[in-house]
Scaffold this motif. Structure first.
Motif, PDB file in Angstrom:
ATOM      1  N   VAL A 120      22.144 111.596  50.087  1.00  0.00           N
ATOM      2  CA  VAL A 120      22.337 112.270  48.699  1.00  0.00           C
ATOM      3  C   VAL A 120      23.567 111.725  47.744  1.00  0.00           C
ATOM      4  CG1 VAL A 120      22.144 114.334  47.368  1.00  0.00           C
ATOM      5  CG2 VAL A 120      20.921 114.182  49.423  1.00  0.00           C
ATOM      6  N   VAL A 121      24.689 111.710  48.579  1.00  0.00           N
ATOM      7  CA  VAL A 121      25.997 111.456  47.878  1.00  0.00           C
ATOM      8  C   VAL A 121      25.808 110.051  47.292  1.00  0.00           C
ATOM      9  CG1 VAL A 121      28.263 111.061  48.006  1.00  0.00           C
ATOM     10  CG2 VAL A 121      27.369 113.303  48.947  1.00  0.00           C
ATOM     11  N   GLY A 122      25.421 109.229  48.145  1.00  0.00           N
ATOM     12  CA  GLY A 122      25.289 107.551  48.009  1.00  0.00           C
ATOM     13  C   GLY A 122      24.226 107.698  46.832  1.00  0.00           C
ATOM     14  N   PHE A 123      23.198 108.242  46.589  1.00  0.00           N
ATOM     15  CA  PHE A 123      22.312 107.991  45.653  1.00  0.00           C
ATOM     16  C   PHE A 123      23.179 108.508  44.169  1.00  0.00           C
ATOM     17  CE2 PHE A 123      18.508 106.916  43.606  1.00  0.00           C
ATOM     18  CZ  PHE A 123      18.271 107.969  42.765  1.00  0.00           C
ATOM     19  N   LEU A 124      23.652 109.715  44.393  1.00  0.00           N
ATOM     20  CA  LEU A 124      24.278 110.327  43.363  1.00  0.00           C
ATOM     21  C   LEU A 124      25.435 109.386  42.735  1.00  0.00           C
ATOM     22  CD1 LEU A 124      24.622 112.528  41.243  1.00  0.00           C
ATOM     23  CD2 LEU A 124      26.237 113.769  42.847  1.00  0.00           C
ATOM     24  N   LYS A 125      26.227 108.683  43.531  1.00  0.00           N
ATOM     25  CA  LYS A 125      27.337 107.621  43.146  1.00  0.00           C
ATOM     26  C   LYS A 125      26.281 106.366  42.452  1.00  0.00           C
ATOM     27  CE  LYS A 125      30.873 107.837  46.591  1.00  0.00           C
ATOM     28  NZ  LYS A 125      31.336 107.310  48.022  1.00  0.00           N
TER      29      LYS A 125
END
Lengths: 231, 223
Positions: free
Chosen positions: A214-219
């Motif tokens: 999720v964090v990867g995609f948000l970044k």
């Protein structure tokens, strides 16, 4: 519904609209194929099935494409009558439900996306709007659950439950990355309890992606948006 | 039958979506004109979230959002159906209803071009034409109405194209829905306005011109 019905969902894991359809298919126990689309490199099949918007989700039933998650949901509900009915028969209750599902998908989701993809003053402004929408939703929850949030079962889950959980399910990872509270138990206690209960549903829990994903995609989202706005 | 009341505004296309649905099904109703600069307390009570018209009140219970109201009307009074029977075709109709909602609302290029000038307006004109192209080719196709031989829910959803677009065109001085570029939509516009229920239920042409002219002047003055 005939045994040989071929159902295929074209989707993308991070899309709440895709998650909504996927979850519905699972709850209704509808056999289906899933195709993960790379939105940088959309398959020719997807472009063929949704030439107007070129977006996911696209549900293909016996070769015929359906688009727009809430429309797909109504189609599934009308066509596969086993399992829980997501929409009530009563026209007034149905109208209320359609209103609130649209509110979450439009007013809540769009302001949330603004918060996720901005920073500084702009983010503060976006957050204020987002919290206003959540307050409106919080008020309505008092009407939906006059006796407080009850235990939610996969067998009695309704359309608004599914819309709320799929739109907001990644909030914890998003909060941690951004360093700001999105669903505050003090600001919107009912929404917080409701969402917490929904996230305990086995099918929802199983489908939650890892924090890092999720964090990867948000970044990636923030990179793309902030890059294009500062250009 | 429980009382039906419609809170509306004489110039609103969204209100006319509901009026057409009620009239096509022969449902008697009371109409209440709302002044949007001085909203009645009932309206604020019935639509606390958006505070907008139209609001349909049936037996004292309020329903908001024009196309949600039309779906409610369709289900409650099934005579003269506006939606197809077949679930897949119903889903297709609903797709076009959403398309109409998303692409002709106040933030759409059609209204943007009404509110702007110069480069901004040029861009809005271009985008408006693209939308019309999609509707002409994919939405209407070879059919007389979006609903086929009879008016359906999608015809109602495209209320803006039926009448309001003409005023935008006239006041701004730009022809969008041109008979050569969009022959089918142009024919549809004409056919729709010949249907008695529609013909008899449109806001006054003269009054609309005055209203649109005034609005355009206000918008240009504030820029």
């Amino acid at each position: 519904m005939a045994e040989e019905t071929k159902v295929r969902l074209h989707g993308m894991w991070a899309s709440p609209f895709v998650r909504l359809v996927k979850l519905t298919l699972e709850i209704k126990d509808i056999q289906s194929e899933y195709v993960e689309e790379d939105l940088e490199n959309r398959s020719l099949v997807l472009l063929n099935y949704n030439p107007i918007h070129k977006k996911v989700p696209v549900l293909v039933v016996n070769g015929k494409p359906l688009v727009e998650s809430l429309i797909i949901l109504e189609y599934i509900d009308e066509t596969w009558r086993n399992g829980p009915r997501f929409l009530p028969e009563d026209p007034y209750k149905k109208a209320q439900l359609r209103f609130w599902c649209s509110f979450v998908h439009k007013q809540v989701f769009e302001t949330m996306m603004s918060v996720l993809t901005s920073d500084g003053e702009e983010q503060e402004k976006a957050a204020k709007e987002f919290f206003e929408r959540l307050s409106t939703l919080e008020e309505e929850i008092k009407n939906i659950f006059p006796e407080g949030i009850q235990v939610i079962d996969q067998k009695n889950v309704g359309l608004l439950d599914l819309v709320v959980v799929t739109t907001l399910s990644h909030y914890k990872a998003q909060e941690e990355y951004l360093g700001l509270k999105l669903i505050d138990p003090e600001m919107t206690p009912l929404l917080f309890s409701w969402l917490t209960a929904l996230l305990e549903l086995p099918l929802v829990k199983e489908a939650l992606p890892h924090h890092e994903k999720v964090v990867g995609f948000l970044k990636y989202l923030r990179q793309e948006t902030l890059k294009s706005t500062s250009a | 039958m429980a009382e039906v009341k419609l809170h509306g505004r004489w110039s609103s296309p969204y209100v006319y979506r509901v009026i057409w649905a009620l009239k096509l099904k022969g449902i008697p109703y009371e109409y209440i004109e709302e002044d949007l600069f001085n909203k009645g307390p009932l309206l604020l009570q019935y639509n606390p979230v958006h505070k907008k018209v139209p609001v349909l009140v049936h037996g004292g219970k309020p329903i908001c959002e024009s196309m949600i109201i039309v779906e409610y009307i369709e289900q409650t009074w099934p005579q003269n159906p506006l939606l197809p029977n077949n679930p897949y075709e119903r889903a297709m109709a609903r797709f076009w209803v959403k398309f109409a909602d998303d692409n002709t609302d106040k933030d759409s290029p059609f209204w943007l071009l009404f509110r702007s000038s110069g480069e901004k307006q040029e861009k809005a004109i271009k985008e408006s034409l693209e939308i019309l192209k999609v509707v002409e080719e994919h939405g209407l196709g070879e059919k007389k109405f979006f609903g086929g031989d009879k008016i359906g829910i999608v015809d109602i959803a495209f209320v803006e194209f039926a009448y309001w677009l003409g005023f935008i065109e006239e006041i701004v001085g730009v022809k969008l829905l041109d008979a050569h570029a969009f022959p089918r939509l142009h024919a549809w516009q004409k056919n729709l306005k010949e249907v008695p229920v529609i013909k008899e239920n449109l806001p006054d042409h003269g009054e609309m011109l005055v209203y649109f002219k005034w609005r355009r002047e206000m918008l240009m003055a504030s820029q």
